[in-house]
Design an enzyme around this catalytic site. Structure first.
Site, PDB file in Angstrom:
ATOM      1  CB  CYS A   1       4.868 -16.988  15.269  1.00 38.51           C
ATOM      2  SG  CYS A   1       4.755 -17.702  13.609  1.00 38.51           S
TER       3      CYS A   1
ATOM      4  CG  HIS B   1       3.660 -16.335   2.624  1.00 36.76           C
ATOM      5  ND1 HIS B   1       2.481 -16.246   2.651  1.00 36.76           N
ATOM      6  CD2 HIS B   1       3.972 -17.083   1.830  1.00 36.76           C
ATOM      7  CE1 HIS B   1       1.809 -17.231   1.939  1.00 36.76           C
ATOM      8  NE2 HIS B   1       2.912 -17.775   1.357  1.00 36.76           N
TER       9      HIS B   1
ATOM     10  CG  HIS C   1       1.856 -20.806   4.556  1.00 38.55           C
ATOM     11  ND1 HIS C   1       2.982 -20.810   3.873  1.00 38.55           N
ATOM     12  CD2 HIS C   1       1.738 -19.798   5.359  1.00 38.55           C
ATOM     13  CE1 HIS C   1       3.538 -19.717   4.119  1.00 38.55           C
ATOM     14  NE2 HIS C   1       2.858 -18.962   4.933  1.00 38.55           N
TER      15      HIS C   1
ATOM     16  CB  CYS D   1       2.151 -23.598  11.507  1.00 40.80           C
ATOM     17  SG  CYS D   1       2.034 -23.031  13.363  1.00 40.80           S
TER      18      CYS D   1
ATOM     19  CG  HIS E   1      -3.146 -17.367   2.442  1.00 41.31           C
ATOM     20  ND1 HIS E   1      -2.651 -18.669   3.212  1.00 41.31           N
ATOM     21  CD2 HIS E   1      -2.232 -16.569   2.829  1.00 41.31           C
ATOM     22  CE1 HIS E   1      -1.881 -18.062   4.021  1.00 41.31           C
ATOM     23  NE2 HIS E   1      -1.478 -16.854   3.684  1.00 41.31           N
TER      24      HIS E   1
ATOM     25  CD  GLU F   1      -3.713 -20.935   7.567  1.00 39.00           C
ATOM     26  OE1 GLU F   1      -4.631 -20.982   8.441  1.00 39.00           O
ATOM     27  OE2 GLU F   1      -2.890 -20.223   7.659  1.00 39.00           O
TER      28      GLU F   1
ATOM     29  CB  CYS G   1      -1.906 -18.556  15.168  1.00 34.94           C
ATOM     30  SG  CYS G   1      -0.620 -17.340  14.723  1.00 34.94           S
TER      31      CYS G   1
ATOM     32  CG  ASN H   1       1.734 -12.383   9.793  1.00 34.53           C
ATOM     33  OD1 ASN H   1       2.303 -11.603  10.512  1.00 34.53           O
ATOM     34  ND2 ASN H   1       2.169 -13.373   9.272  1.00 34.53           N
TER      35      ASN H   1
ATOM     36  CB  SER I   1       7.060 -14.997   8.113  1.00 37.56           C
ATOM     37  OG  SER I   1       6.368 -13.942   7.541  1.00 37.56           O
TER      38      SER I   1
END
Length: 324
Positions: free
Chosen positions: A18, A47, A80, A102, A130, A132, A200, A230, A273
């Protein structure tokens, strides 16, 4: 879609990198060129095992915390995102910090700060531990509660049911997040939503195409790492949408031939990723086992790009000017 050999691969698109991952990986590569090795990176930049190993070979050193970075060195923060205290730690060690977060994660951070400033209770939908989630929670820890899936929704308490908003990690299952929000709204009818969707575009797009192809697939193979939220979600989405089996692999050699026994149709995609060369290696692996017919199913065309971090662009511009 018809197959000539009776064995086929349905290749999902969009898949792979992405815009946020592309930007983060480029940030490390350009920093290595500009400043020279070593460049320190706090946590995995993205990741993915292959990406991390490739950057390590170029001179990147991955650390868990700023304390492991020599004073005055360059450190890059991962895609993240990080909590404000991480920036403060970097300043206290005189580190040159480059933020590769991001921009879509930064958007969630800004939302958290704004709603906290207005004294809202913030329900952050995401997975405990996580990176993020840790980074976003750090923006307003006294205002944010984590909601880890629909079951958590039933135990949430807030100060004022009329002043509560939900935000989310960007890499979640779209369907599970909607289920969690629905459960929350049963208890909190005045629950507000973020100004725009926090999940996202790339996560949503990759899940959408997997839903499209999964019902035809005997096996769905997702290329991605086990710590990639993801990527893990893509396997779950495939199984929920009708794939008979689903597996997550980092590399083609991890595919067990027993998974393919009796299969006629294999679905193939990759997390956000994952460089496409790893997907091509899986295609070659499958072709060697008779899956030579490949049909690509495209449900969206992604054109979004993000510019490099401002601090890096500034130094690159200065270096170019110095060279004349």
């Amino acid at each position: 879609m018809t197959s000539r050999t009776g064995k086929r691969v349905i290749l999902a698109k969009p898949r792979g990198y992405c815009a946020g991952v592309d930007r983060a990986v480029q940030t490390v590569e350009e920093a290595l060129k500009l400043y020279g090795a070593p460049i320190y990176v706090r946590k995995q930049i993205v990741h993915n095992k292959h990406v991390v190993q490739t950057l390590e070979a170029q001179g990147a050193i991955f650390v868990e915390e700023n304390e492991e970075v020599p004073e005055g060195a360059t450190v890059i923060f991962s895609a993240h995102g990080v909590a404000p205290e991480v920036y403060e730690q970097a300043r206290s060690r005189s580190l040159r910090a480059i933020d590769a977060t991001c921009p879509l994660v930064t958007k969630v951070h800004q939302e958290a700060k704004r709603f906290a400033a207005e004294d809202y209770d913030i329900l952050l939908i995401g997975h405990e531990g996580h990176e993020e989630v840790i980074g976003t929670s750090g923006e307003a820890p006294e205002h944010i509660q984590l909601v880890d899936g629909p079951e958590d929704a039933d135990t949430i308490t807030v100060r004022d049911p009329n002043k509560v908003v939900w935000l989310s990690q960007t890499t979640l299952s779209v369907d599970e997040t909607l289920e969690t929000v629905a459960r929350l709204k049963k208890r909190l009818p005045m629950l507000q939503s973020p100004p725009s969707d926090d999940i996202c575009y790339a996560t949503s797009n990759r899940q959408h195409v997997v839903k499209e192809i999964a019902p035809e697939c005997d096996v769905m193979i997702v290329v991605g790492s086990t710590n990639s939220s993801n990527s893990v979600r893509l396997v779950e989405v495939a199984l929920d949408a009708g794939a008979r089996a689903g597996y997550l692999v980092d590399f083609a050699h991890e595919i067990d031939d027993a998974w393919l026994a009796g299969a006629r149709t294999v679905g193939l995609t990759s997390g956000a990723s994952v460089p496409d060369e790893l997907v091509q290696e899986v295609l070659a692996h499958l072709a060697a086992r008779g899956f030579t017919d490949v049909d690509e199913v495209v449900t969206a065309n992604e054109r979004l790009t993000f510019s490099l971090p401002q601090e890096l662009k500034r130094d690159m511009k200065a270096a170019a000017a110095a060279r004349g």
